[in-house]
Design an enzyme around this catalytic site. Structure first.
Site, PDB file in Angstrom:
ATOM      1  N   ASP A 149       0.868  -1.178   0.000  1.00  0.00           N
ATOM      2  CA  ASP A 149       0.000   0.000   0.000  1.00  0.00           C
ATOM      3  C   ASP A 149       0.907   1.231   0.000  1.00  0.00           C
ATOM      4  O   ASP A 149       1.397   1.670   1.039  1.00  0.00           O
ATOM      5  CB  ASP A 149      -0.900  -0.023   1.239  1.00  0.00           C
TER       6      ASP A 149
ATOM      7  N   ARG B 255       0.162   4.259   2.250  1.00  0.00           N
ATOM      8  CA  ARG B 255       0.421   3.955   3.665  1.00  0.00           C
ATOM      9  C   ARG B 255       1.906   3.962   3.979  1.00  0.00           C
ATOM     10  O   ARG B 255       2.383   4.686   4.870  1.00  0.00           O
ATOM     11  CB  ARG B 255      -0.172   2.593   4.010  1.00  0.00           C
TER      12      ARG B 255
ATOM     13  N   GLY C 235       3.088  -2.979  17.709  1.00  0.00           N
ATOM     14  CA  GLY C 235       2.548  -3.839  16.658  1.00  0.00           C
ATOM     15  C   GLY C 235       3.422  -3.787  15.422  1.00  0.00           C
ATOM     16  O   GLY C 235       2.977  -3.380  14.349  1.00  0.00           O
TER      17      GLY C 235
ATOM     18  N   GLU D 157       5.690  -6.937  19.259  1.00  0.00           N
ATOM     19  CA  GLU D 157       4.815  -7.726  18.397  1.00  0.00           C
ATOM     20  C   GLU D 157       4.245  -8.907  19.181  1.00  0.00           C
ATOM     21  O   GLU D 157       4.994  -9.682  19.778  1.00  0.00           O
ATOM     22  CB  GLU D 157       5.578  -8.231  17.167  1.00  0.00           C
TER      23      GLU D 157
ATOM     24  N   SER E 293       2.231 -11.415  17.884  1.00  0.00           N
ATOM     25  CA  SER E 293       2.151 -12.655  17.118  1.00  0.00           C
ATOM     26  C   SER E 293       3.459 -13.432  17.236  1.00  0.00           C
ATOM     27  O   SER E 293       4.543 -12.886  16.982  1.00  0.00           O
ATOM     28  CB  SER E 293       1.873 -12.339  15.638  1.00  0.00           C
TER      29      SER E 293
ATOM     30  N   VAL F  76       1.587  -5.143  24.134  1.00  0.00           N
ATOM     31  CA  VAL F  76       2.176  -3.977  24.767  1.00  0.00           C
ATOM     32  C   VAL F  76       1.661  -3.809  26.192  1.00  0.00           C
ATOM     33  O   VAL F  76       2.377  -3.306  27.077  1.00  0.00           O
ATOM     34  CB  VAL F  76       1.902  -2.713  23.914  1.00  0.00           C
ATOM     35  N   GLU F  77       0.440  -4.278  26.446  1.00  0.00           N
ATOM     36  CA  GLU F  77      -0.119  -4.175  27.799  1.00  0.00           C
ATOM     37  C   GLU F  77       0.612  -5.072  28.791  1.00  0.00           C
ATOM     38  O   GLU F  77       0.518  -4.864  30.005  1.00  0.00           O
ATOM     39  CB  GLU F  77      -1.605  -4.537  27.779  1.00  0.00           C
TER      40      GLU F  77
ATOM     41  N   GLU G 131       1.335   1.768  13.326  1.00  0.00           N
ATOM     42  CA  GLU G 131       0.299   1.766  12.290  1.00  0.00           C
ATOM     43  C   GLU G 131      -0.866   0.988  12.876  1.00  0.00           C
ATOM     44  O   GLU G 131      -0.969  -0.221  12.718  1.00  0.00           O
ATOM     45  CB  GLU G 131       0.843   1.127  11.001  1.00  0.00           C
TER      46      GLU G 131
ATOM     47  N   GLU H 162     -10.655  -3.128  15.069  1.00  0.00           N
ATOM     48  CA  GLU H 162      -9.531  -3.842  15.688  1.00  0.00           C
ATOM     49  C   GLU H 162      -9.140  -3.231  17.029  1.00  0.00           C
ATOM     50  O   GLU H 162      -8.422  -3.840  17.789  1.00  0.00           O
ATOM     51  CB  GLU H 162      -8.306  -3.906  14.767  1.00  0.00           C
TER      52      GLU H 162
END
Length: 644
Positions: free
Chosen positions: A290, A293, A317, A339, A341, A381-382, A401, A410
């Site tokens: 993109d 972006r 993220g 991150e 994931s 992050v929490e 982002e 989200e």
């Protein structure tokens, strides 16, 4: 008869019509059994209306209110009539009374009693006339948006309390209520946050949806949007979850805690599914490809050397780590790439290593070779707050982002705000630092109707009309050509990421849409042209403003008038299109506003967007009112869209 002859396994012929008839009878029987079961369920629901003050159960709301009047000195009908309570104010009253009684508190004066029996003995005889109701700053105690939250799960009283009422406010028509109740019963609830010990015991309600903060009004709300007699009144935008039980009675502490754990597990599962979805390389290729972006972020980071040089950066993220790589390239002294994931954290680590920027120093001494600045942290992050991985208020630049469809889908913005409050230095930079949502009306060209109107010379309009009707049920993510926008563009909401609070993600805005003018607005000599508005389209832009990007401010837009992005636009289709016109149209006095005989000269809209009960989803409520040239108005039933 010969057509019905079949051959069995022994090779003998038999008449299959009997078999088909028997099969049809079985199907019919199954259908009747199903209908009977549904009837039984409805009867059970209708016959289980729990009293507001005691454990008595009645077969109808009418019988219950008679009981409340004679036994508990609570005359619901008289209170409603005396105070001119509309559907939603009455809804609040019921939830308020249930919440007070659950705490052994008098609903009218607020006295806290030692027991439920003491409360029954205390109830005021004069409450019929409302002399005992304690007002706070002249406002009724249930006039609070939190009482739009159903207090009790599957409370039949909320569905039936105004069955016999014939007097409805203009904005709360029968269609409005039916729409509300359909959506009220369709949303599955989960609890999204715990703020104190009492909240830990809060469980979910399958009746409610989370428009709990959705009735905030924009400061610039014009008077014409408000009810002058009752300026606090607003169409309900949804509901949030509160504690209740399957049998309609207040739960015990253990049961509430158990329900809270179930809700917590659902949030965990939703997060797991969310982060797992970003393990697909296809998604990351789409985002990196993109150009609008990625170029916007690259420009904001690389073309502002005074901001990034020697800075400590937090990338919330990080995905593949592309923004962290830009930060390292811009001269950051340290980059924490967070991150959640599993797969993408490992991928980001490998990418940083392959490009010679992975942090390999002694973590205790904070030493590393020149250029090796990116440290990938596998966590939400929490979760970093308890690990001590990053020192409080040690970050110079926070970049993320975080934007989803319709900006807020989200719900990643809450994570960015959390990181801001925990780790950003006073005066530290956020990239981007502002976000703005826009709305405009779209015409038939943005629907599927034109395609089906002429298919190789044949009309298949029935297909297009059906697809548009289906589109009115759900939000659609698609590209809208700017040529198909038929109204002006209005600002829906603006967010300042430096100062905003998480609850501001839930909002209600009033807007005014007018037909696009193809000629000067003061030229009324030209014939007015009627246009059909089929719905509204939402988009957003985020800005890297001169507040932080002093060298080169940047704007990332997802507008229909700019190059397309992977976010596209969010399309909300009306059940019925609205005829609009500019200039001074001829209108039939007897015709309904918004029709071809009496097109609207402007459309007033109240749009609410809130975080939905389903974690990381959002609910959107849309109310429309057309205004004719002579000032007559027509309102349409509210529509609620769930973006999940």
């Amino acid at each position: 008869m010969a057509d019905n002859l079949r051959e069995n396994e022994e090779g003998e012929l038999y008449d299959s019509s009997d078999e088909e008839e028997e099969e049809e009878q079985q199907q019919q029987q199954s259908w009747e059994d199903w209908e009977a079961d549904e009837d039984e369920e409805e009867e059970e629901t209708e016959s289980n209306v729990l009293c507001l003050f005691c454990d008595s159960v009645y077969g109808s709301s009418g019988a219950l209110f008679e009981h409340c009047t004679s036994t508990h000195s609570f005359d619901f009908r008289r209170i409603r009539k005396t105070l001119a309570l509309d559907f939603y104010a009455s809804f609040k009253l019921i939830n308020f009374v249930r919440s007070q009684v659950a705490q052994n508190m008098c609903w009218s004066c607020g006295l806290h009693c030692q027991s439920n029996q003491d409360l029954h003995n205390h109830l005021h005889e004069g409450v019929h006339d409302l002399h005992g109701v304690t007002l706070k700053d002249g406002i009724l105690p249930w006039n609070d948006e939190k009482f739009l939250n159903p207090f009790m799960m599957e409370d039949p009283l909320l569905y039936s309390f105004d069955e016999d009422d014939e007097c409805e406010d203009e904005l709360t028509t029968l269609s409005d209520k039916e729409e509300l109740l359909r959506n009220l019963s369709s949303f599955e609830q989960i609890s999204m946050s715990v703020e104190n010990e009492n909240d830990t015991e809060t469980c979910t309600s399958s009746l409610s949806t989370s428009f709990e903060n959705g009735l905030k009004k924009v400061a610039s709300t014009p008077d014409e949007y408000l009810d002058r007699e009752n300026p606090e009144k607003a169409i309900v935008d949804g509901f949030a979850s509160y504690m209740g039980s399957s049998n309609g009675k207040p739960e015990g502490t253990q049961s509430r805690i158990s329900s809270a754990k179930v809700a917590e597990n659902r949030v965990i599962n939703a997060n797991k599914n969310y982060f797992s979805s970003y393990s697909s390389f296809g998604i990351h290729r789409e985002m990196i490809s993109d150009k609008a972006r990625t170029d916007a972020y690259r420009q904001a980071i690389l073309d502002n050397p005074s901001l990034l040089k020697s800075a400590v950066v937090l990338d919330v993220g990080c995905g593949t780590g592309i923004l962290s790589l830009f930060a390292a390239q811009a001269g950051a002294s340290r980059v924490f790439a967070v991150e959640a994931s599993d797969k993408m954290a490992a991928v980001a680590t490998q990418i940083a290593k392959d490009n010679g920027v992975l942090w390999t120093g002694n973590q205790n001494k904070g030493e590393s070779r020149c250029g090796e600045v990116i440290e990938v942290v596998h966590a939400m992050v929490e979760e970093l707050e308890t690990s001590g991985h990053i020192q409080p208020h040690s970050i110079d630049v926070l970049v993320s982002e975080w934007m989803g469809y319709c900006l807020l889908y989200e719900s990643m913005l809450s994570s960015v705000l959390f990181a801001r409050d925990k780790w950003l230095k006073p005066g530290g930079a956020i990239l981007p630092d502002t976000a703005t949502m826009f709305v405009a009306g779209f015409g038939k060209g943005a629907t599927s109707i034109p395609f089906w109107e002429n298919v190789y010379g044949f009309s298949m309009s029935c297909v297009g009309n059906e697809l548009v009707a289906e589109a009115a049920q759900v939000p659609i993510i698609d590209i809208v050509d700017g040529n198909n926008i038929v109204t002006n563009t209005a600002v829906l909401q603006t967010f300042d990421l430096v100062t905003m609070k998480p609850e501001e993600m839930d909002f209600t805005a009033m807007i005014e849409l007018k037909p696009k003018l193809d000629c000067p607005s003061n030229d009324f000599s030209l014939e007015s042209k009627t246009t059909w508005c089929y719905g509204v389209v939402l988009w957003f832009e985020t800005c890297f403003t001169a507040r932080f990007c002093k060298d080169m401010p940047t704007v990332l837009s997802t507008s229909p008038y700019t190059p397309k992005t992977h976010w596209s636009q969010t399309i909300l289709t009306f059940r019925d299109p609205i005829a609009i016109v500019s200039g001074q149209p001829f209108a039939e006095k007897s015709a309904a506003v918004g029709t071809e005989s009496c097109p609207a000269v402007k459309v007033l809209s109240r749009i609410s967007i809130v975080r939905a009960p389903q974690h990381r989803s959002i609910d959107i409520s849309v109310e429309m009112a057309g205004v004719a040239l002579d000032g007559r108005k027509r309102s349409w039933p509210a529509q609620i869209f769930n973006l999940c």
